[in-house]
Design an enzyme around this catalytic site. Sequence first.
Site, PDB file in Angstrom:
ATOM      1  N   CYS A   1       0.875  -1.163   0.000  1.00 52.55           N
ATOM      2  CA  CYS A   1       0.000   0.000   0.000  1.00 52.55           C
ATOM      3  C   CYS A   1       0.916   1.219   0.000  1.00 52.55           C
ATOM      4  O   CYS A   1       1.432   1.617   1.041  1.00 52.55           O
ATOM      5  CB  CYS A   1      -0.912   0.001   1.222  1.00 52.55           C
ATOM      6  SG  CYS A   1      -1.836   1.538   1.413  1.00 52.55           S
TER       7      CYS A   1
ATOM      8  N   GLY B   1      -3.836  -2.068  -3.655  1.00 48.71           N
ATOM      9  CA  GLY B   1      -5.279  -1.906  -3.816  1.00 48.71           C
ATOM     10  C   GLY B   1      -5.986  -3.211  -4.107  1.00 48.71           C
ATOM     11  O   GLY B   1      -6.785  -3.300  -5.038  1.00 48.71           O
TER      12      GLY B   1
ATOM     13  N   ASP C   1      -8.214 -13.562  -3.578  1.00 49.54           N
ATOM     14  CA  ASP C   1      -7.503 -14.283  -2.529  1.00 49.54           C
ATOM     15  C   ASP C   1      -6.556 -15.336  -3.077  1.00 49.54           C
ATOM     16  O   ASP C   1      -5.450 -15.483  -2.612  1.00 49.54           O
ATOM     17  CB  ASP C   1      -8.497 -14.973  -1.581  1.00 49.54           C
ATOM     18  CG  ASP C   1      -9.000 -14.005  -0.529  1.00 49.54           C
ATOM     19  OD1 ASP C   1      -8.459 -12.894  -0.439  1.00 49.54           O
ATOM     20  OD2 ASP C   1      -9.931 -14.371   0.194  1.00 49.54           O
TER      21      ASP C   1
ATOM     22  N   ARG D   1      -4.934 -15.623  -5.828  1.00 54.36           N
ATOM     23  CA  ARG D   1      -3.702 -15.106  -6.404  1.00 54.36           C
ATOM     24  C   ARG D   1      -2.708 -14.737  -5.299  1.00 54.36           C
ATOM     25  O   ARG D   1      -1.535 -15.051  -5.358  1.00 54.36           O
ATOM     26  CB  ARG D   1      -4.020 -13.882  -7.248  1.00 54.36           C
ATOM     27  CG  ARG D   1      -2.827 -13.406  -7.987  1.00 54.36           C
ATOM     28  CD  ARG D   1      -3.105 -12.134  -8.766  1.00 54.36           C
ATOM     29  NE  ARG D   1      -1.829 -11.472  -8.977  1.00 54.36           N
ATOM     30  CZ  ARG D   1      -0.944 -11.860  -9.869  1.00 54.36           C
ATOM     31  NH1 ARG D   1      -1.191 -12.880 -10.650  1.00 54.36           N
ATOM     32  NH2 ARG D   1       0.214 -11.243  -9.985  1.00 54.36           N
TER      33      ARG D   1
ATOM     34  N   THR E   1      -2.434 -14.159  11.704  1.00 54.09           N
ATOM     35  CA  THR E   1      -3.704 -13.688  11.180  1.00 54.09           C
ATOM     36  C   THR E   1      -4.753 -13.739  12.284  1.00 54.09           C
ATOM     37  O   THR E   1      -4.642 -14.523  13.221  1.00 54.09           O
ATOM     38  CB  THR E   1      -4.171 -14.547   9.986  1.00 54.09           C
ATOM     39  OG1 THR E   1      -5.463 -14.113   9.574  1.00 54.09           O
ATOM     40  CG2 THR E   1      -4.251 -16.018  10.336  1.00 54.09           C
TER      41      THR E   1
HETATM   42 ZN   LIG Z   1      -3.486   1.017   2.817  1.00 54.54          ZN
END
Ligand SMILES: [Zn+2]
Length: 251
Positions: free
Chosen positions: A81, A120, A153, A155, A176
């Site tokens: 990101c 993204g 997901d 990929r 997680t």
């Molecule tokens: Zn972000």
Amino acid sequence: MPLTHLQIKELLDENRFHDCNGVGKDKICVRIAAIAELPSRFGKFQVVAFWNNRDGKEHAAFVHGDVTGFSDVPVRLHSECLTGDAIGSLRCDCRDQLETALSTIGKMENGILLYLRQEGRGIGFLNKIRAYGLQDHGLDTVEANLALGFRDDERDYSVAAHMLHSLKVKSVRLMTNNPKKIGGLESIGVKVSGRIPLIMPPNQYNRFYLETKMEKSGHLLDTLGMERLAEQIDRPVREGMSPEQAEVIQD
Ligand SMILES: [Zn+2]
Ligand SMILES: [Zn+2]
């Protein structure tokens, strides 16, 4: 002990001409292209640069301690990101998630952060900013989320699975908060021996919530009071959150 010069040379030699049938429906295949020391503010890491020889994308693994040939290695998946990780955008909490994961791993005996170049949710930087723009012009979160696209997901797991395989990790403890995500990795051949919840310290996390009651009801707000788009695959829980609250913030 991190990777020795000899281990690094062996990995690079093995990967130089690596080509396999690929992982997942997109037949993802990656090669280790380069390895270097990476001391960081979160501890000592080595960075492993991967090249995806199907689409030319470059991915990174940040490795702490000894992982090659090891079982039960703590692993966190983080999707790139640019706005959050590098610039500190408050439209999402990617940077806090990244820092929490790295500092957690840095304090452990060993661990890996897989940095996946899927900005993204895999739709790319341009489309992510388009979705932001739409939100600025009044689109609600649901509509903006649709514009942002839904994460593929499979990929994501395929790249991660191959990277772990390339690093010869025998089994992982996935960092997680979403147990459902474990099945995704296991379905493509990664042995998941456990789960480590990713917990963010309260102060850091609080920055992103206007009011505690909003947080508890699961509405994630940015500093302008707008609901934020979830860009990472699963969210860390805040220290002190109840299991019900933690569940609410997962997709
Ligand atoms: Zn972000
Ligand atoms: Zn391969």
